[in-house]
Design a protein around this motif. Structure first.
Motif, PDB file in Angstrom:
ATOM      1  N   ALA A  89       5.597 117.904  79.612  1.00 23.86           N
ATOM      2  CA  ALA A  89       4.282 117.526  79.078  1.00 23.86           C
ATOM      3  C   ALA A  89       3.543 118.741  78.526  1.00 23.86           C
ATOM      4  O   ALA A  89       2.867 118.644  77.495  1.00 23.86           O
ATOM      5  N   VAL A  90       3.674 119.894  79.171  1.00 18.69           N
ATOM      6  CA  VAL A  90       3.034 121.113  78.676  1.00 18.69           C
ATOM      7  C   VAL A  90       3.722 121.582  77.397  1.00 18.69           C
ATOM      8  O   VAL A  90       3.064 122.011  76.445  1.00 18.69           O
ATOM      9  N   GLN A  91       5.037 121.484  77.338  1.00 20.79           N
ATOM     10  CA  GLN A  91       5.742 121.865  76.118  1.00 20.79           C
ATOM     11  C   GLN A  91       5.310 120.966  74.958  1.00 20.79           C
ATOM     12  O   GLN A  91       5.111 121.436  73.837  1.00 20.79           O
ATOM     13  N   ASP A  92       5.130 119.687  75.232  1.00 21.27           N
ATOM     14  CA  ASP A  92       4.661 118.758  74.204  1.00 21.27           C
ATOM     15  C   ASP A  92       3.278 119.180  73.699  1.00 21.27           C
ATOM     16  O   ASP A  92       3.011 119.163  72.492  1.00 21.27           O
ATOM     17  N   LEU A  93       2.386 119.562  74.610  1.00 17.14           N
ATOM     18  CA  LEU A  93       1.067 120.060  74.209  1.00 17.14           C
ATOM     19  C   LEU A  93       1.210 121.307  73.341  1.00 17.14           C
ATOM     20  O   LEU A  93       0.526 121.439  72.318  1.00 17.14           O
ATOM     21  N   CYS A  94       2.089 122.208  73.719  1.00 20.81           N
ATOM     22  CA  CYS A  94       2.285 123.438  72.949  1.00 20.81           C
ATOM     23  C   CYS A  94       2.726 123.135  71.518  1.00 20.81           C
ATOM     24  O   CYS A  94       2.293 123.800  70.573  1.00 20.81           O
ATOM     25  N   VAL A  95       3.543 122.133  71.351  1.00 19.28           N
ATOM     26  CA  VAL A  95       3.982 121.734  70.006  1.00 19.28           C
ATOM     27  C   VAL A  95       2.796 121.162  69.225  1.00 19.28           C
ATOM     28  O   VAL A  95       2.586 121.489  68.064  1.00 19.28           O
ATOM     29  N   ARG A  96       2.002 120.308  69.881  1.00 20.23           N
ATOM     30  CA  ARG A  96       0.841 119.716  69.198  1.00 20.23           C
ATOM     31  C   ARG A  96      -0.213 120.772  68.856  1.00 20.23           C
ATOM     32  O   ARG A  96      -0.917 120.651  67.855  1.00 20.23           O
ATOM     33  N   ALA A  97      -0.338 121.788  69.700  1.00 18.52           N
ATOM     34  CA  ALA A  97      -1.342 122.841  69.503  1.00 18.52           C
ATOM     35  C   ALA A  97      -0.706 124.106  68.932  1.00 18.52           C
ATOM     36  O   ALA A  97      -1.175 125.216  69.181  1.00 18.52           O
ATOM     37  N   ALA A  98       0.337 123.930  68.162  1.00 17.56           N
ATOM     38  CA  ALA A  98       1.090 125.076  67.629  1.00 17.56           C
ATOM     39  C   ALA A  98       0.257 125.957  66.703  1.00 17.56           C
ATOM     40  O   ALA A  98       0.587 127.126  66.523  1.00 17.56           O
ATOM     41  N   ASP A  99      -0.848 125.443  66.172  1.00 22.34           N
ATOM     42  CA  ASP A  99      -1.665 126.269  65.281  1.00 22.34           C
ATOM     43  C   ASP A  99      -2.138 127.541  65.983  1.00 22.34           C
ATOM     44  O   ASP A  99      -2.110 128.624  65.401  1.00 22.34           O
ATOM     45  N   TYR A 100      -2.542 127.424  67.253  1.00 22.80           N
ATOM     46  CA  TYR A 100      -2.966 128.623  67.979  1.00 22.80           C
ATOM     47  C   TYR A 100      -1.771 129.527  68.269  1.00 22.80           C
ATOM     48  O   TYR A 100      -1.839 130.743  68.095  1.00 22.80           O
ATOM     49  N   LEU A 133      -5.679 126.262  75.979  1.00 24.59           N
ATOM     50  CA  LEU A 133      -5.026 125.629  74.832  1.00 24.59           C
ATOM     51  C   LEU A 133      -5.346 124.142  74.854  1.00 24.59           C
ATOM     52  O   LEU A 133      -5.101 123.468  75.853  1.00 24.59           O
ATOM     53  N   LEU A 134      -5.903 123.661  73.735  1.00 24.35           N
ATOM     54  CA  LEU A 134      -6.288 122.256  73.635  1.00 24.35           C
ATOM     55  C   LEU A 134      -5.556 121.577  72.487  1.00 24.35           C
ATOM     56  O   LEU A 134      -5.355 122.170  71.425  1.00 24.35           O
ATOM     57  N   ASP A 135      -5.218 120.325  72.706  1.00 25.53           N
ATOM     58  CA  ASP A 135      -4.687 119.481  71.640  1.00 25.53           C
ATOM     59  C   ASP A 135      -5.735 119.455  70.529  1.00 25.53           C
ATOM     60  O   ASP A 135      -6.923 119.284  70.804  1.00 25.53           O
ATOM     61  N   PRO A 136      -5.338 119.629  69.266  1.00 34.20           N
ATOM     62  CA  PRO A 136      -6.328 119.581  68.179  1.00 34.20           C
ATOM     63  C   PRO A 136      -7.193 118.321  68.205  1.00 34.20           C
ATOM     64  O   PRO A 136      -8.372 118.379  67.858  1.00 34.20           O
ATOM     65  N   ALA A 137      -6.642 117.195  68.638  1.00 37.63           N
ATOM     66  CA  ALA A 137      -7.410 115.952  68.697  1.00 37.63           C
ATOM     67  C   ALA A 137      -8.491 115.987  69.771  1.00 37.63           C
ATOM     68  O   ALA A 137      -9.432 115.191  69.738  1.00 37.63           O
TER      69      ALA A 137
END
Length: 164
Positions: free
Chosen positions: A17-28, A91-95
């Motif tokens: 789940a954390v890796q999934d967040l990292c992919v979604r928040a890859a901009d940072y 680190l936050l999901d862009p959404a």
């Protein structure tokens, strides 16, 4: 979005789940490292700590909505000195950005660290992250020092901020 629950993260059970967040928040992550998060990014994020810290001095909290992690904050107890805390990454999901979740997560860390006897909390902000710097300023952090970029590392100049 429903109000996320903030809880401690387990480095094994919450890894995917954390890796999934990292992919979604890859901009940072791209801003910091210059590359998208690799498959082991979350594992390192949840496990790495300075060698002088005990495992029980490393904390990761996640914000979760309907079993999806939409934010993470990592922190270290007794770093640099006894009673001092350091937040390594928020680190936050862009959404989820801009809706108060980051502030809630920081308050959670403040409350937890205070209950553990913290005398101050520090965070390092990339010089190029102007939006992040404004966020931390709004949280009551003040500039303690600026650290020049290390060409052998990621090359980023960082501003170390402190809140007592």
């Amino acid at each position: 979005m429903a109000k996320p629950a903030i809880r401690s993260l387990d480095p094994v059970a919450d890894l995917a789940a954390v890796q999934d967040l990292c992919v979604r928040a890859a901009d940072y992550i791209v801003m910091e490292t210059g590359a998208s998060p690799k498959q082991d990014y979350a594992a390192k994020l949840l496990a790495e700590a300075p060698p002088n810290l005990a495992p029980e001095d490393v904390f990761s909290f996640g914000a979760e909505v309907q079993r999806e992690i939409c934010g993470i904050v990592t922190c270290l107890r007794n770093f640099y000195e006894q009673g001092e805390w350091y937040m390594g990454l928020l680190l936050l999901d862009p959404a989820a950005r801009g809706a108060g979740l980051g502030s809630r997560m920081v308050r959670h860390v403040f409350d937890f660290a205070s209950s553990e006897g913290a005398t101050c909390i520090r965070v390092a902000v990339l010089d190029v992250n102007e939006r992040g710097r404004a966020f931390w300023d709004a949280q009551g952090f003040v500039l303690e020092r600026t650290v020049p970029g290390d060409p052998a590392g990621d090359g980023h100049k960082r501003h170390v901020l402190k809140r007592a």
